[in-house]
Design an enzyme around this catalytic site. Structure first.
Site, short mmCIF file in Angstrom:
data_model
loop_
_atom_site.label_atom_id
_atom_site.label_comp_id
_atom_site.label_asym_id
_atom_site.label_seq_id
_atom_site.Cartn_x
_atom_site.Cartn_y
_atom_site.Cartn_z
N CYS A 145 -6.78 1.81 4.98
CA CYS A 145 -7.01 0.51 5.46
C CYS A 145 -6.56 0.19 6.93
O CYS A 145 -5.94 1.16 7.69
CB CYS A 145 -6.70 -0.68 4.58
SG CYS A 145 -5.01 -1.13 4.87
N HIS A 153 0.75 -1.32 0.03
CA HIS A 153 -0.19 -0.11 0.17
C HIS A 153 0.78 1.30 0.07
O HIS A 153 1.98 1.23 0.37
CB HIS A 153 -0.86 0.10 1.14
CG HIS A 153 -1.96 -1.04 1.04
ND1 HIS A 153 -2.92 -0.87 2.03
CD2 HIS A 153 -2.26 -2.15 0.30
CE1 HIS A 153 -3.76 -2.33 1.68
NE2 HIS A 153 -3.41 -2.72 0.68
N GLU A 155 0.87 3.83 1.61
CA GLU A 155 1.12 4.39 3.00
C GLU A 155 2.21 3.85 3.42
O GLU A 155 3.36 4.04 3.98
CB GLU A 155 -0.05 4.45 3.94
CG GLU A 155 -1.29 5.09 3.75
CD GLU A 155 -2.22 4.15 2.96
OE1 GLU A 155 -3.41 4.44 3.18
OE2 GLU A 155 -1.74 3.27 2.16
N CYS A 191 -2.82 -0.28 7.23
CA CYS A 191 -2.17 0.94 7.36
C CYS A 191 -2.57 2.02 8.31
O CYS A 191 -1.64 2.71 8.72
CB CYS A 191 -2.53 1.69 5.79
SG CYS A 191 -1.74 0.60 4.43
#
Length: 158
Positions: free
Chosen positions: A99, A71, A73, A102
């Site tokens: 999410c 991801h 992040e 994250c």
């Protein structure tokens, strides 16, 4: 009157630009880590360096999630780890609500403010953790007027 783009819109525009590098077919996400109005790292969602990209071979989906993708992040946080930049006290600008995994990572890394552009499966437990840690949560708006302040046409080749 100051005609410059506002800081929140400036950093979010950077996150949107990073999202354009995404190699995920399902959702393009960009994230920018900022401390003291200075970008310390950026990331987008994609494969581990050197691995196959989803845009080349399709997503590697297990239990409804692409396991190939890191991801945005996480890529930004890992960039800080790799190059020795502290994240404690920084804020994140991310194109989509983080999410749960994250969110936990951002909180554990010391992020004090989460700025996001779009809602995306906003996890109830992630929101609970954000409240528990008293993290400022800010939904940013981008308008054509914000982007109109940037003279994109003057940078384009004929």
């Amino acid at each position: 009157m100051d005609n410059r783009i506002k800081w929140d819109q400036y950093f979010m525009t950077q996150a949107v630009l990073l999202a354009s590098r995404s190699t995920c077919e399902r959702l393009s996400v960009g994230a920018v880590l900022v401390r003291d109005k200075r970008i310390i790292a950026g990331g987008y969602n994609g494969s581990v360096a050197g691995d196959t990209h989803c845009i080349d071979e399709g997503c590697y989906v297990v239990d409804g999630h692409c396991v190939r993708t890191i991801h945005a992040e996480m890529n930004a946080i890992l960039q800080c780890a790799k190059f020795g930049e502290r994240t404690d006290g920084a804020e994140v600008y991310v194109t989509d609500f983080p999410c749960l995994q994250c969110t936990k990572m951002l909180l554990q890394a010391g992020i004090t403010k989460i700025n996001y552009l779009r809602n995306y499966h906003n996890d109830e437990y992630a929101q609970k953790l954000i409240r528990l840690k008293n993290i400022e949560l800010n939904k940013i708006q981008l308008t054509h007027d914000d982007l109109g302040k940037v003279p994109f046409d003057s940078y384009l080749s004929d």
